[in-house]
Design an enzyme around this catalytic site. Structure first.
Site, PDB file in Angstrom:
ATOM      1  N   ASP A  73     -10.068  -5.961  -3.533  1.00 24.29           N
ATOM      2  CA  ASP A  73      -9.511  -4.678  -3.029  1.00 24.29           C
ATOM      3  C   ASP A  73     -10.467  -3.414  -3.123  1.00 24.29           C
ATOM      4  O   ASP A  73     -10.613  -3.195  -4.399  1.00 24.29           O
ATOM      5  CB  ASP A  73      -8.275  -4.409  -3.708  1.00 24.29           C
ATOM      6  CG  ASP A  73      -7.360  -3.323  -2.721  1.00 24.29           C
ATOM      7  OD1 ASP A  73      -7.930  -2.691  -2.122  1.00 24.29           O
ATOM      8  OD2 ASP A  73      -6.092  -3.350  -2.849  1.00 24.29           O
TER       9      ASP A  73
ATOM     10  N   SER B 277       0.711  -1.082  -0.250  1.00 26.70           N
ATOM     11  CA  SER B 277       0.010  -0.104   0.073  1.00 26.70           C
ATOM     12  C   SER B 277       0.944   1.183  -0.142  1.00 26.70           C
ATOM     13  O   SER B 277       1.646   1.432  -1.131  1.00 26.70           O
ATOM     14  CB  SER B 277      -0.870  -0.150   1.039  1.00 26.70           C
ATOM     15  OG  SER B 277      -1.945   0.764   1.082  1.00 26.70           O
TER      16      SER B 277
ATOM     17  N   HIS C  61      -7.353  -5.907   0.257  1.00 20.20           N
ATOM     18  CA  HIS C  61      -6.175  -5.030   0.528  1.00 20.20           C
ATOM     19  C   HIS C  61      -5.074  -5.586   1.153  1.00 20.20           C
ATOM     20  O   HIS C  61      -3.948  -4.947   1.080  1.00 20.20           O
ATOM     21  CB  HIS C  61      -6.747  -3.664   0.949  1.00 20.20           C
ATOM     22  CG  HIS C  61      -5.838  -2.509   0.746  1.00 20.20           C
ATOM     23  ND1 HIS C  61      -5.439  -2.082  -0.502  1.00 20.20           N
ATOM     24  CD2 HIS C  61      -4.947  -1.932   1.783  1.00 20.20           C
ATOM     25  CE1 HIS C  61      -4.687  -1.049  -0.329  1.00 20.20           C
ATOM     26  NE2 HIS C  61      -3.985  -0.846   0.776  1.00 20.20           N
TER      27      HIS C  61
END
EC number: 3.1.1.85
Length: 255
Positions: free
Chosen positions: A206, A81, A234
């Site tokens: 996600d 991320s 995610h």
């Protein structure tokens, strides 16, 4: 001098730096201990997160410089991320030190732009505003978003929450700085010029990095490789640790 928290574990010969995402810390990687026989893992709490206290809001370049200063001289870099942006920036700033790059549930441009899928900028601005009003609830909401849709969503969200609560929490200033990076960073063009092994891992479910991003980057960066974990959101390394570890080992072994 404010210092970063680093921990090195594992018996392997190859060095692998692991960078966590927004709001979290290095404890998030405890679910992929299976990598330790194969690599020397370098776990870091990003500046201002977890045990790396004493930092304020930083730009992406500033954050990356601080991490590079204490990172191993030569390593593979894996970022999840927000950590994917930091790992990518490290590869752009000092490519000679990065053996290869792996991004996980990450995007070179998190914010939606014209024809580019992503998080609406006003949603990210909203999170920034909410943080100042209700810190705890906003962080919890963001963690819940990360696991939404998976079979183990509740359990995975609990695991993420425990990672946050078991270490010193980042300040609102640091968290807002991280959201600002997510809102403004765009590394699509510079990364297209990068000449390194690059693996991009996505979760099919996600809600923060749409799977359409994988398809667009397959076309834009033909020399990179993408893999989509079918039932992950995610945080694919939390919901599907075995599959995740296999992907990492296979890609690095092939290079």
């Amino acid at each position: 001098m404010t210092a970063l928290y680093w921990q090195t574990i594992g018996e392997g010969e190859r060095d692998l730096v692991l960078l966590h995402g927004w709001g979290l810390n290095a404890e998030v990687w405890s679910c992929i201990q299976a990598l330790t026989p194969h690599f020397r893992l370098h776990l870091v709490d990003l500046p201002g997160y977890g045990r790396s206290q004493g930092f304020g809001a930083l730009s992406l370049a500033q954050m990356t410089e601080i991490v590079l200063a204490a990172a191993p001289p030569q390593a593979w870099w894996l970022g999840w991320s927000l950590g994917g942006l930091v790992a990518s920036q490290a590869a752009l700033m000092q490519p000679q030190r990065v053996s290869g790059l792996i991004t996980v549930a990450s995007s070179p441009c998190f914010a939606a732009r014209d024809e580019w899928p992503g998080i609406r900028p006003d949603v990210l601005s909203g999170f920034q505003h909410q943080l100042s009003l209700d810190f705890q609830r906003t962080v919890e909401r963001f963690l819940a978003l990360q696991t939404l849709g998976t079979e183990s969503a509740r359990q995975d969200a609990r695991q993420l929450k425990a990672v946050v609560l078991n270490q010193p929490t980042p300040s609102v200033e640091v968290l807002n700085g991280g959201l600002e990076i997510l809102r403004t960073a765009d590394l699509r063009a510079p990364l297209a010029e990068l000449n390194l092994p690059l693996l991009r891992i996505y979760g099919y479910l996600d809600g923060l990095v749409p799977r359409k991003v994988a398809e667009l980057l397959d076309a834009a960066w033909p020399n990179s490789t993408s893999q989509i974990v079918a039932k992950a959101a995610h945080a694919p390394f939390i919901s599907h640790p075995d599959e995740f570890v296999t992907m990492i080992e296979a890609f690095i072994a092939a290079h």
